[in-house]
Design an enzyme around this catalytic site. Structure first.
Site, PDB file in Angstrom:
ATOM      1  N   TYR A 160      -0.489   8.980  -9.477  1.00 38.84           N
ATOM      2  CA  TYR A 160       0.187   7.977  -8.521  1.00 38.84           C
ATOM      3  C   TYR A 160       1.054   8.180  -8.511  1.00 38.84           C
ATOM      4  O   TYR A 160       1.759   9.044  -7.203  1.00 38.84           O
ATOM      5  CB  TYR A 160       0.346   6.453  -8.533  1.00 38.84           C
ATOM      6  CG  TYR A 160       0.949   5.725  -7.517  1.00 38.84           C
ATOM      7  CD1 TYR A 160       0.665   5.623  -6.292  1.00 38.84           C
ATOM      8  CD2 TYR A 160       2.227   5.322  -8.689  1.00 38.84           C
ATOM      9  CE1 TYR A 160       0.875   5.030  -5.584  1.00 38.84           C
ATOM     10  CE2 TYR A 160       2.597   4.163  -6.895  1.00 38.84           C
ATOM     11  CZ  TYR A 160       2.005   3.632  -6.332  1.00 38.84           C
ATOM     12  OH  TYR A 160       3.162   3.295  -5.787  1.00 38.84           O
ATOM     13  N   LYS A 164       3.712  10.355  -4.787  1.00 38.01           N
ATOM     14  CA  LYS A 164       4.205   9.905  -4.161  1.00 38.01           C
ATOM     15  C   LYS A 164       5.723  11.149  -4.382  1.00 38.01           C
ATOM     16  O   LYS A 164       6.754  11.002  -3.771  1.00 38.01           O
ATOM     17  CB  LYS A 164       5.262   8.401  -4.593  1.00 38.01           C
ATOM     18  CG  LYS A 164       4.201   7.212  -4.581  1.00 38.01           C
ATOM     19  CD  LYS A 164       3.530   7.164  -3.538  1.00 38.01           C
ATOM     20  CE  LYS A 164       2.970   5.534  -2.535  1.00 38.01           C
ATOM     21  NZ  LYS A 164       2.635   4.972  -1.214  1.00 38.01           N
TER      22      LYS A 164
HETATM   23  N1  LIG Z   1       2.942  -3.062  -4.044  1.00 40.53           N
HETATM   24  C1  LIG Z   1       3.487  -2.262  -4.821  1.00 40.53           C
HETATM   25  O1  LIG Z   1       4.185  -3.005  -5.610  1.00 40.53           O
HETATM   26  C2  LIG Z   1       4.046  -1.276  -4.027  1.00 40.53           C
HETATM   27  C3  LIG Z   1       5.088  -0.352  -4.958  1.00 40.53           C
HETATM   28  C4  LIG Z   1       5.693   0.210  -4.913  1.00 40.53           C
HETATM   29  C5  LIG Z   1       4.768   0.864  -4.026  1.00 40.53           C
HETATM   30  N2  LIG Z   1       4.433   0.423  -2.766  1.00 40.53           N
HETATM   31  C6  LIG Z   1       3.568   1.390  -1.568  1.00 40.53           C
HETATM   32  O2  LIG Z   1       3.957   0.377  -0.753  1.00 40.53           O
HETATM   33  C7  LIG Z   1       3.031   0.828   0.637  1.00 40.53           C
HETATM   34  C8  LIG Z   1       2.036  -0.573   0.836  1.00 40.53           C
HETATM   35  O3  LIG Z   1       2.176  -1.064  -0.435  1.00 40.53           O
HETATM   36  P1  LIG Z   1       1.284  -2.223  -0.549  1.00 40.53           P
HETATM   37  O4  LIG Z   1       1.374  -3.548  -1.267  1.00 40.53           O
HETATM   38  O5  LIG Z   1       1.838  -2.923   1.055  1.00 40.53           O
HETATM   39  O6  LIG Z   1      -0.443  -2.047  -0.183  1.00 40.53           O
HETATM   40  P2  LIG Z   1      -2.054  -2.734   0.411  1.00 40.53           P
HETATM   41  O7  LIG Z   1      -2.677  -2.100  -0.389  1.00 40.53           O
HETATM   42  O8  LIG Z   1      -1.668  -4.184   0.453  1.00 40.53           O
HETATM   43  O9  LIG Z   1      -2.034  -2.835   1.381  1.00 40.53           O
HETATM   44  C9  LIG Z   1      -2.062  -0.871   2.026  1.00 40.53           C
HETATM   45  C10 LIG Z   1      -3.100  -1.204   3.549  1.00 40.53           C
HETATM   46  O10 LIG Z   1      -3.284   0.034   3.694  1.00 40.53           O
HETATM   47  C11 LIG Z   1      -4.690   0.714   4.007  1.00 40.53           C
HETATM   48  N3  LIG Z   1      -4.991   1.373   3.941  1.00 40.53           N
HETATM   49  C12 LIG Z   1      -5.447   2.258   2.543  1.00 40.53           C
HETATM   50  N4  LIG Z   1      -5.618   3.263   3.290  1.00 40.53           N
HETATM   51  C13 LIG Z   1      -5.461   3.349   3.779  1.00 40.53           C
HETATM   52  C14 LIG Z   1      -6.364   5.131   4.232  1.00 40.53           C
HETATM   53  N5  LIG Z   1      -6.441   6.435   3.458  1.00 40.53           N
HETATM   54  N6  LIG Z   1      -5.682   4.788   5.874  1.00 40.53           N
HETATM   55  C15 LIG Z   1      -5.242   3.994   6.086  1.00 40.53           C
HETATM   56  N7  LIG Z   1      -5.898   2.494   5.946  1.00 40.53           N
HETATM   57  C16 LIG Z   1      -5.337   2.362   4.314  1.00 40.53           C
HETATM   58  C17 LIG Z   1      -5.385  -0.719   3.366  1.00 40.53           C
HETATM   59  O11 LIG Z   1      -6.630  -1.064   4.015  1.00 40.53           O
HETATM   60  C18 LIG Z   1      -4.457  -1.513   2.860  1.00 40.53           C
HETATM   61  O12 LIG Z   1      -4.699  -2.792   4.359  1.00 40.53           O
HETATM   62  C19 LIG Z   1       1.742   1.238  -0.331  1.00 40.53           C
HETATM   63  O13 LIG Z   1       2.337   3.275  -0.334  1.00 40.53           O
HETATM   64  C20 LIG Z   1       2.002   1.073  -1.744  1.00 40.53           C
HETATM   65  O14 LIG Z   1       1.919   2.800  -2.709  1.00 40.53           O
HETATM   66  C21 LIG Z   1       4.143  -0.839  -3.507  1.00 40.53           C
END
Ligand SMILES: NC(=O)c1ccc[n+]([C@@H]2O[C@H](COP(=O)([O-])OP(=O)(O)OC[C@H]3O[C@@H](n4cnc5c(N)ncnc54)[C@H](O)[C@@H]3O)[C@@H](O)[C@H]2O)c1
Length: 259
Positions: A160, A164
């Site tokens: 992961y 990133k």
């Molecule tokens: N939640 C955290 O703590 C956190 C921390 C650091 C970074 N991030 C990053 O922030 C971003 C959003 O995170 P989140 O927590 O809102 O995620 P989440 O999993 O709640 O939502 C992600 C959305 O992306 C969609 N998705 C997944 N794969 C896909 C694909 N191949 N094509 C199109 N859509 C797709 C999913 O259906 C989902 O609706 C991500 O890139 C994640 O890595 C999140």
């Protein structure tokens, strides 16, 4: 001076916007006047967010495709018309029981694929698809949602973090290559957020030793919310962001610091 962020006349494609951070960005960009293309793998999620943005008075349409399928990405961008603002938000952070989280020494190359495919290739595919239109217009904004894990390293999440960090490097290359075309590219590096992805941790175990141990690492002792990301993202996506490019800006409650 009043700082007003106005995205009127801009078309913004936000990937993975069916829930969590992306959904929050869709709302914020809609409020700022952009026409929002809500992408998700899951059509019911994308459609629900489109309805929400419209109900709040914004413009939105759904764009259902898998960011890991370049042909689907390219076809969607062709069908929707030029994109002014791309937010590479769709991410795969792994879920409970998902292979690939654990010690790198114990992992199998097949475990790494889903992270690299969504987080790195997905960002590459979407960026590649929208760039020619931005160059034609001599204006564009690319934001990529990355993670502090890719800046600081993280135990049990090497694939992961590497995916990133790779996406963040892509951003810097895009910034250098395209600045002369009025295109900026930046990363927003998140700490632990409260989104559906992490909700079980907060909803069921907010006072658990695990949740407390996580928050102990944050100067501001709460998880982030999509709203915490939205103002910065909207600013970077606007004309106010025209001299900010190639940067990775942490939005992380003080988990780590950019020097
Ligand atoms: N939640 C955290 O703590 C956190 C921390 C650091 C970074 N991030 C990053 O922030 C971003 C959003 O995170 P989140 O927590 O809102 O995620 P989440 O999993 O709640 O939502 C992600 C959305 O992306 C969609 N998705 C997944 N794969 C896909 C694909 N191949 N094509 C199109 N859509 C797709 C999913 O259906 C989902 O609706 C991500 O890139 C994640 O890595 C999140």
């Amino acid at each position: 001076m009043t700082l007003q962020i106005d995205l009127t006349g801009r078309r913004a494609l936000i990937t993975g916007a069916g829930q969590g951070v992306g959904r929050g960005l869709a709302h914020a960009f809609g409020r700022a006047g952009a026409a929002v293309l809500v992408n998700d793998l899951r059509s019911e999620r994308a459609d629900a967010v489109v309805d929400e943005v419209r109900a709040a008075g914004g413009q939105a349409g759904s764009a259902v495709f898998d960011v890991t399928d370049f042909d689907a990405v390219a076809a969607a961008v062709t069908a929707q018309g030029a994109v002014d603002i791309l937010v590479n938000n769709a991410g795969n952070a792994g879920a409970a029981g998902y292979s690939g989280r654990g010690r790198f020494a114990d992992s199998d190359p097949a475990d790494w694929e889903p992270y690299l495919r969504v987080n790195l290739y997905g960002a590459m595919y979407c960026t590649r698809a929208v760039l020619p239109g931005m160059v034609d217009k001599q204006w564009g904004r690319i934001l990529t949602i990355v993670s502090d894990a890719g800046r600081t390293g993280d135990a049990n999440g090497a694939a992961y973090a590497a995916s990133k960090a790779g996406a963040a490097a892509l951003t810097r290359c895009i910034a250098v290559e395209n600045g002369r075309h009025g295109i900026t590219a930046n990363n927003i590096a998140l700490g632990t957020m409260r989104t559906p992805l992490t909700e079980p941790l907060w909803a069921e175990h907010a006072d658990s030793p695990q949740a407390k141990a996580i928050l102990q690492n944050y100067a501001i002792r709460r998880p982030g919310s999509p709203e915490d990301v939205a103002s910065l993202a909207a600013l970077l996506a606007s004309d106010h962001g025209s001299w900010i490019t190639g940067q990775t800006i942490p939005v992380n409650g003080g988990f780590s610091f950019a020097l």
